[in-house]
Motif scaffolding. Structure first.
Motif, PDB file in Angstrom:
ATOM      1  N   ALA A  30     -15.966  -8.481 -17.811  1.00 12.47           N
ATOM      2  CA  ALA A  30     -16.425  -9.770 -17.275  1.00 12.47           C
ATOM      3  C   ALA A  30     -15.267 -10.667 -16.855  1.00 12.47           C
ATOM      4  CB  ALA A  30     -17.311 -10.488 -18.289  1.00 12.47           C
ATOM      5  N   ASP A  31     -14.179 -10.666 -17.599  1.00  7.31           N
ATOM      6  CA  ASP A  31     -13.034 -11.512 -17.263  1.00  7.31           C
ATOM      7  C   ASP A  31     -12.345 -11.087 -15.974  1.00  7.31           C
ATOM      8  OD1 ASP A  31     -13.484 -13.079 -19.505  1.00  7.31           O
ATOM      9  OD2 ASP A  31     -11.960 -12.064 -20.719  1.00  7.31           O
ATOM     10  N   ASP A  32     -12.637  -9.881 -15.513  1.00 12.93           N
ATOM     11  CA  ASP A  32     -12.042  -9.371 -14.269  1.00 12.93           C
ATOM     12  C   ASP A  32     -13.001  -9.480 -13.089  1.00 12.93           C
ATOM     13  OD1 ASP A  32      -9.489  -8.603 -15.295  1.00 12.93           O
ATOM     14  OD2 ASP A  32     -10.446  -6.890 -16.261  1.00 12.93           O
ATOM     15  N   GLY A  33     -14.031 -10.323 -13.212  1.00 13.66           N
ATOM     16  CA  GLY A  33     -14.936 -10.566 -12.095  1.00 13.66           C
ATOM     17  C   GLY A  33     -16.117  -9.620 -11.992  1.00 13.66           C
ATOM     18  N   PHE A  34     -16.375  -8.853 -13.038  1.00 19.03           N
ATOM     19  CA  PHE A  34     -17.508  -7.938 -13.021  1.00 19.03           C
ATOM     20  C   PHE A  34     -18.774  -8.657 -13.489  1.00 19.03           C
ATOM     21  CE2 PHE A  34     -14.087  -5.010 -12.711  1.00 19.03           C
ATOM     22  CZ  PHE A  34     -14.586  -3.878 -12.091  1.00 19.03           C
ATOM     23  N   VAL A  35     -19.895  -8.266 -12.917  1.00 18.97           N
ATOM     24  CA  VAL A  35     -21.191  -8.836 -13.265  1.00 18.97           C
ATOM     25  C   VAL A  35     -22.171  -7.704 -13.557  1.00 18.97           C
ATOM     26  CG1 VAL A  35     -20.850 -10.938 -11.914  1.00 18.97           C
ATOM     27  CG2 VAL A  35     -21.920  -8.949 -10.848  1.00 18.97           C
ATOM     28  N   LEU A  36     -23.199  -8.025 -14.332  1.00 16.54           N
ATOM     29  CA  LEU A  36     -24.262  -7.063 -14.637  1.00 16.54           C
ATOM     30  C   LEU A  36     -25.314  -7.083 -13.543  1.00 16.54           C
ATOM     31  CD1 LEU A  36     -25.219  -7.321 -18.424  1.00 16.54           C
ATOM     32  CD2 LEU A  36     -24.443  -5.307 -17.193  1.00 16.54           C
ATOM     33  N   GLN A  37     -25.861  -5.921 -13.254  1.00 17.43           N
ATOM     34  CA  GLN A  37     -27.029  -5.767 -12.386  1.00 17.43           C
ATOM     35  C   GLN A  37     -26.860  -6.434 -11.021  1.00 17.43           C
ATOM     36  OE1 GLN A  37     -29.330  -3.665 -13.342  1.00 17.43           O
ATOM     37  NE2 GLN A  37     -28.425  -3.432 -15.355  1.00 17.43           N
ATOM     38  N   HIS A  38     -25.743  -6.142 -10.369  1.00 16.40           N
ATOM     39  CA  HIS A  38     -25.487  -6.692  -9.036  1.00 16.40           C
ATOM     40  C   HIS A  38     -26.376  -5.993  -8.006  1.00 16.40           C
ATOM     41  CE1 HIS A  38     -23.344  -8.572  -5.779  1.00 16.40           C
ATOM     42  NE2 HIS A  38     -23.174  -7.379  -5.221  1.00 16.40           N
ATOM     43  N   VAL A  39     -27.056  -6.776  -7.185  1.00 14.51           N
ATOM     44  CA  VAL A  39     -27.970  -6.236  -6.173  1.00 14.51           C
ATOM     45  C   VAL A  39     -27.253  -6.113  -4.833  1.00 14.51           C
ATOM     46  CG1 VAL A  39     -30.099  -6.656  -4.884  1.00 14.51           C
ATOM     47  CG2 VAL A  39     -29.994  -7.150  -7.335  1.00 14.51           C
ATOM     48  N   VAL A  40     -27.364  -4.918  -4.228  1.00 14.28           N
ATOM     49  CA  VAL A  40     -26.835  -4.670  -2.893  1.00 14.28           C
ATOM     50  C   VAL A  40     -28.015  -4.312  -2.003  1.00 14.28           C
ATOM     51  CG1 VAL A  40     -25.342  -3.215  -1.477  1.00 14.28           C
ATOM     52  CG2 VAL A  40     -24.624  -3.849  -3.790  1.00 14.28           C
ATOM     53  N   ARG A  41     -28.296  -5.138  -1.021  1.00 14.84           N
ATOM     54  CA  ARG A  41     -29.403  -4.879  -0.103  1.00 14.84           C
ATOM     55  C   ARG A  41     -29.022  -3.752   0.848  1.00 14.84           C
ATOM     56  NH1 ARG A  41     -32.931  -7.911  -2.025  1.00 14.84           N
ATOM     57  NH2 ARG A  41     -32.571 -10.082  -2.567  1.00 14.84           N
ATOM     58  N   THR A  42     -29.979  -2.871   1.132  1.00 17.82           N
ATOM     59  CA  THR A  42     -29.697  -1.720   1.996  1.00 17.82           C
ATOM     60  C   THR A  42     -30.000  -1.995   3.460  1.00 17.82           C
ATOM     61  OG1 THR A  42     -31.913  -0.770   1.746  1.00 17.82           O
ATOM     62  CG2 THR A  42     -30.229  -0.103   0.122  1.00 17.82           C
ATOM     63  N   GLY A  43     -30.946  -2.903   3.723  1.00 20.06           N
ATOM     64  CA  GLY A  43     -31.367  -3.125   5.100  1.00 20.06           C
ATOM     65  C   GLY A  43     -32.237  -1.989   5.610  1.00 20.06           C
ATOM     66  N   LEU A  44     -32.639  -1.107   4.713  1.00 19.22           N
ATOM     67  CA  LEU A  44     -33.458   0.050   5.069  1.00 19.22           C
ATOM     68  C   LEU A  44     -34.906  -0.218   4.689  1.00 19.22           C
ATOM     69  CD1 LEU A  44     -31.039   2.780   3.660  1.00 19.22           C
ATOM     70  CD2 LEU A  44     -31.242   2.032   6.037  1.00 19.22           C
ATOM     71  N   SER A  45     -35.784   0.644   5.160  1.00 17.05           N
ATOM     72  CA  SER A  45     -37.190   0.515   4.785  1.00 17.05           C
ATOM     73  C   SER A  45     -37.699   1.856   4.287  1.00 17.05           C
ATOM     74  CB  SER A  45     -38.012   0.025   5.977  1.00 17.05           C
ATOM     75  OG  SER A  45     -37.909   0.928   7.059  1.00 17.05           O
ATOM     76  N   SER A  46     -38.931   1.853   3.823  1.00 19.34           N
ATOM     77  CA  SER A  46     -39.552   3.016   3.219  1.00 19.34           C
ATOM     78  C   SER A  46     -39.283   4.264   4.044  1.00 19.34           C
ATOM     79  CB  SER A  46     -41.047   2.781   3.088  1.00 19.34           C
ATOM     80  OG  SER A  46     -41.642   3.804   2.359  1.00 19.34           O
ATOM     81  N   PRO A  47     -38.946   5.383   3.466  1.00 17.44           N
ATOM     82  CA  PRO A  47     -38.976   5.722   2.041  1.00 17.44           C
ATOM     83  C   PRO A  47     -37.703   5.335   1.296  1.00 17.44           C
ATOM     84  CG  PRO A  47     -38.341   7.668   3.243  1.00 17.44           C
ATOM     85  CD  PRO A  47     -38.572   6.560   4.264  1.00 17.44           C
ATOM     86  N   TRP A  48     -36.789   4.619   1.921  1.00 16.04           N
ATOM     87  CA  TRP A  48     -35.545   4.217   1.268  1.00 16.04           C
ATOM     88  C   TRP A  48     -35.762   2.927   0.490  1.00 16.04           C
ATOM     89  CZ3 TRP A  48     -32.008   7.851   1.408  1.00 16.04           C
ATOM     90  CH2 TRP A  48     -32.066   8.796   2.436  1.00 16.04           C
ATOM     91  N   PRO A  49     -34.971   2.729  -0.543  1.00 16.69           N
ATOM     92  CA  PRO A  49     -35.085   1.460  -1.284  1.00 16.69           C
ATOM     93  C   PRO A  49     -34.544   0.297  -0.451  1.00 16.69           C
ATOM     94  CG  PRO A  49     -33.298   2.791  -2.169  1.00 16.69           C
ATOM     95  CD  PRO A  49     -33.991   3.633  -1.140  1.00 16.69           C
ATOM     96  N   ARG A  50     -35.096  -0.893  -0.670  1.00 21.86           N
ATOM     97  CA  ARG A  50     -34.623  -2.090   0.035  1.00 21.86           C
ATOM     98  C   ARG A  50     -33.302  -2.579  -0.547  1.00 21.86           C
ATOM     99  NH1 ARG A  50     -40.124  -5.617   0.576  1.00 21.86           N
ATOM    100  NH2 ARG A  50     -41.295  -4.026   1.689  1.00 21.86           N
ATOM    101  N   HIS A  51     -33.036  -2.201  -1.791  1.00 20.75           N
ATOM    102  CA  HIS A  51     -31.781  -2.586  -2.427  1.00 20.75           C
ATOM    103  C   HIS A  51     -31.439  -1.592  -3.530  1.00 20.75           C
ATOM    104  CE1 HIS A  51     -34.697  -4.336  -5.271  1.00 20.75           C
ATOM    105  NE2 HIS A  51     -33.758  -4.151  -6.175  1.00 20.75           N
ATOM    106  N   TYR A  52     -30.179  -1.617  -3.908  1.00 18.73           N
ATOM    107  CA  TYR A  52     -29.728  -0.867  -5.074  1.00 18.73           C
ATOM    108  C   TYR A  52     -29.185  -1.870  -6.072  1.00 18.73           C
ATOM    109  CZ  TYR A  52     -30.012   3.681  -2.768  1.00 18.73           C
ATOM    110  OH  TYR A  52     -30.465   4.810  -2.160  1.00 18.73           O
ATOM    111  N   LYS A  53     -29.425  -1.606  -7.336  1.00 18.13           N
ATOM    112  CA  LYS A  53     -28.915  -2.440  -8.414  1.00 18.13           C
ATOM    113  C   LYS A  53     -27.801  -1.664  -9.110  1.00 18.13           C
ATOM    114  CE  LYS A  53     -32.128  -4.897 -10.430  1.00 18.13           C
ATOM    115  NZ  LYS A  53     -33.193  -5.323 -11.363  1.00 18.13           N
ATOM    116  N   ILE A  54     -26.598  -2.251  -9.102  1.00 19.14           N
ATOM    117  CA  ILE A  54     -25.438  -1.617  -9.727  1.00 19.14           C
ATOM    118  C   ILE A  54     -25.356  -2.098 -11.168  1.00 19.14           C
ATOM    119  CG2 ILE A  54     -22.932  -1.375  -9.649  1.00 19.14           C
ATOM    120  CD1 ILE A  54     -23.131  -2.046  -6.615  1.00 19.14           C
ATOM    121  N   ASP A  55     -25.166  -1.173 -12.104  1.00 16.80           N
ATOM    122  CA  ASP A  55     -25.135  -1.533 -13.528  1.00 16.80           C
ATOM    123  C   ASP A  55     -24.096  -2.611 -13.818  1.00 16.80           C
ATOM    124  OD1 ASP A  55     -27.156   0.292 -14.032  1.00 16.80           O
ATOM    125  OD2 ASP A  55     -25.786   1.864 -14.709  1.00 16.80           O
ATOM    126  N   CYS A  56     -22.873  -2.403 -13.365  1.00 23.80           N
ATOM    127  CA  CYS A  56     -21.800  -3.380 -13.559  1.00 23.80           C
ATOM    128  C   CYS A  56     -20.920  -3.314 -12.318  1.00 23.80           C
ATOM    129  CB  CYS A  56     -21.004  -3.046 -14.823  1.00 23.80           C
ATOM    130  SG  CYS A  56     -19.879  -4.350 -15.355  1.00 23.80           S
TER     131      CYS A  56
END
Length: 123
Positions: A30-56
């Motif tokens: 956390a002290d190095d700028g890391f966050v939990l459950q960061h969301v990255v939007r894909t800009g894609l549509s079905s059958p692809w996910p709209r976003h991915y959630k990164i653990d850290c």
């Protein structure tokens, strides 16, 4: 909820709380700028996910760390993980996957690997 200035509690993947390994990652980084459950939007549509959630993640450095438990051993989950990693890598992210066991029992391995990716000394 937005109108009432309220938000749900931070949840992990698929609405579950963060795992012990994810919490350990966060507290180590956390002290190095890391966050939990960061969301990255894909800009894609079905059958692809709209976003991915990164653990850290460190969004500024585009470093993604995934904590893989037992469910990541199935063929279906491995294929999902490969698609996620390919998308993130294509978007300029460095993706690291560690087993929960490595995170919990050998955190120095995680810290050393991430430090090397940043081109710095161990954190």
């Amino acid at each position: 909820l937005k109108a009432m200035n309220q938000s749900p509690p931070i949840r992990g993947g698929k609405g579950k709380p963060a795992t012990m390994a994810e919490n350990v990652l966060y507290f180590m980084l956390a002290d190095d700028g890391f966050v939990l459950q960061h969301v990255v939007r894909t800009g894609l549509s079905s059958p692809w996910p709209r976003h991915y959630k990164i653990d850290c993640a460190n969004p500024k450095l585009k470093i993604a760390i995934e904590a893989d438990g037992g469910s990541h051993r199935s063929l279906a989950k491995k294929e999902q993980d490969q698609r996620k990693d390919a998308f993130l890598t294509g978007a300029g992210w460095k993706v690291f996957r560690f087993s929960n066991e490595t995170i919990l029992n050998s955190p120095q391995v995680v810290l050393s690997t991430i430090s090397k990716s940043k081109g710095s000394t161990p954190m």
